[in-house]
Design an enzyme around this catalytic site. Structure first.
Site, PDB file in Angstrom:
ATOM      1  N   THR A 136       1.827  -3.153  -1.081  1.00 12.41           N
ATOM      2  CA  THR A 136       1.548  -1.754  -1.397  1.00 12.41           C
ATOM      3  C   THR A 136       0.063  -1.499  -1.629  1.00 12.41           C
ATOM      4  O   THR A 136      -0.671  -2.420  -2.022  1.00 12.41           O
ATOM      5  CB  THR A 136       2.335  -1.364  -2.672  1.00 12.41           C
ATOM      6  OG1 THR A 136       1.890  -0.093  -3.131  1.00 12.41           O
ATOM      7  CG2 THR A 136       2.101  -2.357  -3.803  1.00 12.41           C
ATOM      8  N   ASP A 137      -0.346  -0.250  -1.457  1.00  9.67           N
ATOM      9  CA  ASP A 137      -1.742   0.107  -1.763  1.00  9.67           C
ATOM     10  C   ASP A 137      -1.993   0.154  -3.274  1.00  9.67           C
ATOM     11  O   ASP A 137      -3.134   0.210  -3.719  1.00  9.67           O
ATOM     12  CB  ASP A 137      -2.114   1.446  -1.121  1.00  9.67           C
ATOM     13  CG  ASP A 137      -1.277   2.626  -1.603  1.00  9.67           C
ATOM     14  OD1 ASP A 137      -0.320   2.415  -2.385  1.00  9.67           O
ATOM     15  OD2 ASP A 137      -1.583   3.771  -1.211  1.00  9.67           O
ATOM     16  N   GLU A 138      -0.898   0.121  -4.068  1.00 11.24           N
ATOM     17  CA  GLU A 138      -1.087   0.235  -5.531  1.00 11.24           C
ATOM     18  C   GLU A 138      -1.815  -0.978  -6.114  1.00 11.24           C
ATOM     19  O   GLU A 138      -2.301  -0.929  -7.240  1.00 11.24           O
ATOM     20  CB  GLU A 138       0.261   0.417  -6.238  1.00 11.24           C
ATOM     21  CG  GLU A 138       0.946   1.697  -5.818  1.00 11.24           C
ATOM     22  CD  GLU A 138       1.999   2.171  -6.808  1.00 11.24           C
ATOM     23  OE1 GLU A 138       2.045   1.665  -7.935  1.00 11.24           O
ATOM     24  OE2 GLU A 138       2.776   3.062  -6.427  1.00 11.24           O
ATOM     25  N   TYR A 163       4.529  -2.841 -12.085  1.00  7.87           N
ATOM     26  CA  TYR A 163       4.925  -2.951 -10.670  1.00  7.87           C
ATOM     27  C   TYR A 163       3.759  -3.428  -9.819  1.00  7.87           C
ATOM     28  O   TYR A 163       3.865  -4.418  -9.083  1.00  7.87           O
ATOM     29  CB  TYR A 163       5.441  -1.595 -10.158  1.00  7.87           C
ATOM     30  CG  TYR A 163       5.490  -1.516  -8.644  1.00  7.87           C
ATOM     31  CD1 TYR A 163       6.402  -2.281  -7.910  1.00  7.87           C
ATOM     32  CD2 TYR A 163       4.607  -0.683  -7.927  1.00  7.87           C
ATOM     33  CE1 TYR A 163       6.437  -2.230  -6.517  1.00  7.87           C
ATOM     34  CE2 TYR A 163       4.640  -0.623  -6.539  1.00  7.87           C
ATOM     35  CZ  TYR A 163       5.551  -1.399  -5.844  1.00  7.87           C
ATOM     36  OH  TYR A 163       5.573  -1.347  -4.461  1.00  7.87           O
ATOM     37  N   LYS A 167       3.177  -6.926  -7.692  1.00  8.98           N
ATOM     38  CA  LYS A 167       2.936  -6.963  -6.238  1.00  8.98           C
ATOM     39  C   LYS A 167       1.584  -7.630  -5.954  1.00  8.98           C
ATOM     40  O   LYS A 167       1.451  -8.395  -4.987  1.00  8.98           O
ATOM     41  CB  LYS A 167       2.952  -5.547  -5.647  1.00  8.98           C
ATOM     42  CG  LYS A 167       4.306  -4.871  -5.611  1.00  8.98           C
ATOM     43  CD  LYS A 167       5.335  -5.552  -4.719  1.00  8.98           C
ATOM     44  CE  LYS A 167       5.030  -5.442  -3.253  1.00  8.98           C
ATOM     45  NZ  LYS A 167       6.151  -5.982  -2.417  1.00  8.98           N
TER      46      LYS A 167
END
Ligand code: NAD
Ligand code: DAU
Length: 357
Positions: A136-138, A163, A167
């Site tokens: 993810t870009d998060e 989260y 990741k």
């Protein structure tokens, strides 16, 4: 299972939102592959997402928890997969704030188990093998509002929720197994997905479901946060392109070049819902309720996907309003699906944990 000379690919999390679109694409497009969907079927996993492919001869399903080290090890030894496309994860930020350990177990320990299993069966014979990690870009943190900067492949990691930290940790493990043991890997980091089959806890399907049932639309904070939205079929297409033509050891950022402030997106969604439901304009908008902000709420995500465009020629195919119309049409045509996944004990995170301001 004996699949002859077919290339065997394990797709983890294939019963989830993005995973089901990836499974469908690979099963239909590549009859020369055998696709094994490995999924624990958590609240987010639903085999109903895959009814159209479940009888395909090149598809099979195994219910398994990636946290189960022995189970994963035995399964890999038995199946000898040629590749893994790893999507299984706990994926919802709000849930990670409530229960970080579930995220650490699945996203970190689960990914480590898959890497160890791949290392065990591939070591000494890596040729043609690939561990593709969907991320993810998060992991890159948060951009400032109004800035014109973007996340890219070399943006330093700065995860800020349980989260995104889990990741980020899984991305680091994947790279560590590449550098230390020579496992062929690719990572992609994608922005916010939307489309059919997304569990109605995420912004767009939650709000569609709430409008349908005349429930309030809980906008976190002032609604000023920005996300970069990509239609899920375009994400699956990018994964296909990267899986087949991406360079081993590389990272690819995937995004829609489609930034929306939450409140503007919600107004558009409300307008389209009124139109589709033949309700007076303004009916859905009246359901908007500003509520307490998400803890640590990242302000802005935006992706520069030029590496993927320049190296592999991938571009998103769908305009946002068209994608949103298709998404709403799908949910309206599949109220039974919505009913199925929201029945039982499911209630929105907001209902369960936040008090209205
Ligand atoms: P999802 O929550 O819809 O689906 C996750 C799937 O993983 C479910 O089928 C679930 O049953 C399965 N799963 C969860 N824990 C498991 C375990 N311990 N063992 C085996 N299976 C397990 O998630 P999604 O939105 O489809 O996201 C898929 C992947 O893509 C995730 O890795 C996520 O981090 C990443 N991603 C998501 C988005 C997005 O906008 N949704 C954007 C970028 C990246
Ligand atoms: O950027 C990629 C990520 O996008 C993925 O890695 C995650 O798996 C996925 O869940 C998504 O994370 P977000 O937190 O951005 O998505 P979510 O749909 O939960 O929220 C989108 C925005 O809407 C965010 O700014 C929070 C806000 N929001 C969300 C919900 C559920 C609300 O205002 N109200 C809500 O009820």
């Amino acid at each position: 299972m004996d699949t002859g000379n077919q290339k065997k690919i394990i797709i983890t999390g294939g019963a989830g939102f993005i995973g089901s679109h990836v499974v469908r694409l690979f099963v239909n497009k590549y009859p020369e592959y055998h696709i094994i969907n490995l999924d624990k079927l958590t609240y987010a996993g639903n085999l109903g997402n895959l009814r159209d492919v479940e009888i395909a001869p090149n598809y099979s399903f195994i219910k398994m928890d990636i946290v189960d080290f022995n189970g994963i090890m035995n399964f890999f030894e038995q199946e000898q997969p040629d590749a893994v496309i790893h999507l299984a994860a706990e994926s919802h930020v709000d849930r990670s704030i409530e229960d970080p350990l579930a995220f650490i177990n699945t996203n970190l320990v689960g990914t480590a188990n898959l890497l160890l299993a791949a290392k065990t069966i591939w070591q000494g014979n890596n040729h043609g093998k690939l561990f593709y990690h969907v991320s993810t870009d998060e992991v890159f943190g948060s951009l400032a509002l109004g800035e014109s900067s973007f996340f890219k492949e070399d943006t330093p990691y700065d995860p800020r929720s349980p989260y995104s930290a889990s990741k980020a940790g899984s991305d680091h493990l994947v790279r560590a197994f590449h550098h230390t043991y020579g496992i062929p890997v690719i990572i992609s980091n994608c922005s916010n997905n939307y489309g059919p089959n997304q569990f109605p806890e995420k912004l767009i399907p939650l709000f569609i479901n709430n409008v349908l049932h005349n429930r309030s639309l809980p906008v976190y904070g002032e609604g000023i946060n920005v996300r970069d939205w990509l239609y899920v079929v375009d994400h699956a297409d990018a994964i296909d392109v990267i899986f087949h033509r991406g360079r081993k050891g590389e990272t690819y950022a995937i995004g829609g070049h489609n930034e929306w402030q939450n409140i503007d997106l919600i107004h558009l969604l409300c307008r389209l819902m009124d139109e589709k439901l033949n309700r007076a304009q303004g009916s859905s908008q009246r359901l908007i309720t500003y509520v307490r902000d998400r803890a640590g709420h990242d302000l802005r995500y935006a992706i520069d996907a030029s590496k993927l465009a320049n190296e592999l020629g991938w571009q998103p195919s769908l305009q946002f309003e068209e994608g949103l119309r298709r998404t709403i049409d799908w949910y309206l045509a599949n109220e039974e699906w919505l009913q199925e996944v929201t029945s039982g004990e499911y209630r929105s995170y907001y209902d369960l944990h936040y008090h209205q301001r």
